[in-house]
Design an enzyme around this catalytic site. Sequence first.
Site, PDB file in Angstrom:
ATOM      1  N   LYS A  23       0.838  -1.210   0.000  1.00  0.00           N
ATOM      2  CA  LYS A  23       0.000   0.000   0.000  1.00  0.00           C
ATOM      3  C   LYS A  23       0.871   1.258   0.000  1.00  0.00           C
ATOM      4  O   LYS A  23       0.612   2.199  -0.754  1.00  0.00           O
ATOM      5  CB  LYS A  23      -0.931  -0.042   1.221  1.00  0.00           C
ATOM      6  CG  LYS A  23      -1.911   1.098   1.287  1.00  0.00           C
ATOM      7  CD  LYS A  23      -3.183   0.697   2.012  1.00  0.00           C
ATOM      8  CE  LYS A  23      -3.011   0.581   3.513  1.00  0.00           C
ATOM      9  NZ  LYS A  23      -2.849   1.899   4.175  1.00  0.00           N
ATOM     10  N   SER A  24       1.895   1.285   0.843  1.00  0.00           N
ATOM     11  CA  SER A  24       2.751   2.477   0.935  1.00  0.00           C
ATOM     12  C   SER A  24       3.405   2.782  -0.407  1.00  0.00           C
ATOM     13  O   SER A  24       3.436   3.930  -0.859  1.00  0.00           O
ATOM     14  CB  SER A  24       3.851   2.252   1.983  1.00  0.00           C
ATOM     15  OG  SER A  24       3.291   2.130   3.252  1.00  0.00           O
ATOM     16  N   GLY A  95      -5.111   7.878   5.377  1.00  0.00           N
ATOM     17  CA  GLY A  95      -4.220   8.877   5.963  1.00  0.00           C
ATOM     18  C   GLY A  95      -2.972   9.082   5.113  1.00  0.00           C
ATOM     19  O   GLY A  95      -2.474  10.208   4.979  1.00  0.00           O
ATOM     20  N   ARG A 123      -8.669  12.054  12.311  1.00  0.00           N
ATOM     21  CA  ARG A 123      -7.223  11.838  12.500  1.00  0.00           C
ATOM     22  C   ARG A 123      -6.439  13.146  12.453  1.00  0.00           C
ATOM     23  O   ARG A 123      -6.802  14.078  11.746  1.00  0.00           O
ATOM     24  CB  ARG A 123      -6.710  10.836  11.452  1.00  0.00           C
ATOM     25  CG  ARG A 123      -7.406   9.487  11.639  1.00  0.00           C
ATOM     26  CD  ARG A 123      -6.904   8.473  10.671  1.00  0.00           C
ATOM     27  NE  ARG A 123      -5.512   8.155  10.905  1.00  0.00           N
ATOM     28  CZ  ARG A 123      -4.789   7.366  10.123  1.00  0.00           C
ATOM     29  NH1 ARG A 123      -5.350   6.838   9.042  1.00  0.00           N
ATOM     30  NH2 ARG A 123      -3.537   7.115  10.394  1.00  0.00           N
ATOM     31  N   ASP A 320       1.882  -1.216  11.757  1.00  0.00           N
ATOM     32  CA  ASP A 320       0.563  -1.700  11.324  1.00  0.00           C
ATOM     33  C   ASP A 320       0.317  -3.164  11.712  1.00  0.00           C
ATOM     34  O   ASP A 320      -0.783  -3.683  11.516  1.00  0.00           O
ATOM     35  CB  ASP A 320       0.414  -1.537   9.803  1.00  0.00           C
ATOM     36  CG  ASP A 320       0.373  -0.064   9.411  1.00  0.00           C
ATOM     37  OD1 ASP A 320      -0.066   0.761  10.233  1.00  0.00           O
ATOM     38  OD2 ASP A 320       0.802   0.264   8.293  1.00  0.00           O
ATOM     39  N   ARG A 351      -6.202   2.031  17.912  1.00  0.00           N
ATOM     40  CA  ARG A 351      -5.943   0.582  17.809  1.00  0.00           C
ATOM     41  C   ARG A 351      -5.513  -0.032  19.134  1.00  0.00           C
ATOM     42  O   ARG A 351      -5.653  -1.249  19.324  1.00  0.00           O
ATOM     43  CB  ARG A 351      -4.866   0.313  16.746  1.00  0.00           C
ATOM     44  CG  ARG A 351      -5.399   0.432  15.362  1.00  0.00           C
ATOM     45  CD  ARG A 351      -4.402   0.006  14.304  1.00  0.00           C
ATOM     46  NE  ARG A 351      -5.035   0.153  13.001  1.00  0.00           N
ATOM     47  CZ  ARG A 351      -4.383   0.294  11.860  1.00  0.00           C
ATOM     48  NH1 ARG A 351      -3.052   0.296  11.844  1.00  0.00           N
ATOM     49  NH2 ARG A 351      -5.038   0.409  10.730  1.00  0.00           N
ATOM     50  N   ARG A 394      -7.556  -3.148   9.769  1.00  0.00           N
ATOM     51  CA  ARG A 394      -6.589  -4.073  10.397  1.00  0.00           C
ATOM     52  C   ARG A 394      -7.136  -4.710  11.669  1.00  0.00           C
ATOM     53  O   ARG A 394      -6.771  -5.833  12.012  1.00  0.00           O
ATOM     54  CB  ARG A 394      -5.256  -3.369  10.641  1.00  0.00           C
ATOM     55  CG  ARG A 394      -4.618  -2.914   9.329  1.00  0.00           C
ATOM     56  CD  ARG A 394      -3.129  -2.736   9.395  1.00  0.00           C
ATOM     57  NE  ARG A 394      -2.685  -1.932   8.270  1.00  0.00           N
ATOM     58  CZ  ARG A 394      -2.459  -2.390   7.034  1.00  0.00           C
ATOM     59  NH1 ARG A 394      -2.596  -3.671   6.766  1.00  0.00           N
ATOM     60  NH2 ARG A 394      -2.076  -1.583   6.072  1.00  0.00           N
TER      61      ARG A 394
END
Length: 437
Positions: A23-24, A95, A123, A320, A351, A394
Amino acid sequence: MKQPLTAVPSARLFGRTGVPGDKSISHRALILGALATGVTRISGLLEAADVMATANAVAALGAEVTKSNGAVEVKGQGVGGLHAPSAPLDFGNSGTGTRLMFGAVAGHDIEAEFTGDASLCRRPMGRVLAPLTTMGLQTVGERATLPLVVRGTRDLLPISYDLPVPSAQVKSAILIAGMHAPGRTTIRESLPTRDHTERMLGFFGAELTAEEHDDGARTVIICGDAELQGAEIAVPGDPSSAAFLIAAALICPGSEIVVEGVLTNPTRSGFIATLREMGADIEELDRRLEGGEPVSDIRVRAGALKGVNVPPERAPSMIDEYPVLACLAGFAEGETRVEGLSELKVKESDRLAATAAGLAACGVEARVERDDLIVVGRGEVKGGGLVATHMDHRIAMAFLTLGLGAREAVTVDDASMIATSFPNFAKLMTKLGAEFR
Ligand code: S3P
């Protein structure tokens, strides 16, 4: 609408599979591709909601994004060449897309409204807006959360900045803005965070240096007025998605799986390092370089795990993966103490709280002490709970994974957010032998 999903205690997982693209790296390939001259061709791009939001934003800023022969192509506009969008940029749940794009818009004489879903609108954006406003970005109003209107400038100033939080998103936003400023922009991070932006900027031809210090800190310097040249990017498999498959194989007795083509960049490898300390049977096969990033096939066999202490300095390299690690810790023998989790509180959900509550719902003894999480492992997990996911992909995947190895089925209240990062999660798991209903 919420979509509950139940993970049923499963027999052994077996077989080989790849995982979707990282993803990054996918976000970065789209954004840097838009700022390059010429076409950037991206193979293996993660086609999930978060990355599609970035692709839409890039297109709304004037860089055409098309699909061609199984790859995604971005027609770059060159550094400083983006256009004003005609509508608000909607980043959905992402984000990363939001914060990196603030860095891109900063160097343009354009105004843009940034918005997102309910989770993203909670956020903190002050962490990225603070350095970018020092460089010259203007925000309309006093808010530091989305929705937000910002105005960039062609006269951005270079800065020298010590990151107050270990955030690759903040570092990357400053690096992207720094390309548009004259002179050198310097960033110091006391703990190294993921370095995909630095690697990709180098790959696109920007002038950049990164220096590691004896105490583990890093200094990154980007030279301004940069020119990027469009490139071919192959996105490796996402280790944060692979983590769920790996964890499931560890806790479903008799399992043996190979996850192919997983990114093993050291700034992302804290989870695998921790699993090894827990005694997991994990091997990296066929280590290779793909598109400037290290990649391996990861073989995992089920087996006993023991509780460990995870030090705070490991956080950026597995940020993560903490929810799924905490779930695994319930299956270990003995206590696992995970330290320095303050950043977990500002992710897609809090989280730290969501993980502790989920563990309690599944019959695992756990407690939060300031920024630390302590999980009491008893070698097996009862399960049987209903887990609240708080719009967090997640949290949903971590507790579905736990359910596969538990004695009783586990239900998550909403699996729909899994589409933000790993749309075929349940399908891949099922292919390996997992059961959901
Ligand atoms: C990301 C960095 C991390 C991570 C996020 C992706 C990135 O966030 O949690 O999922 O691509 O740079 P922070 O940099 O804010 O810790």
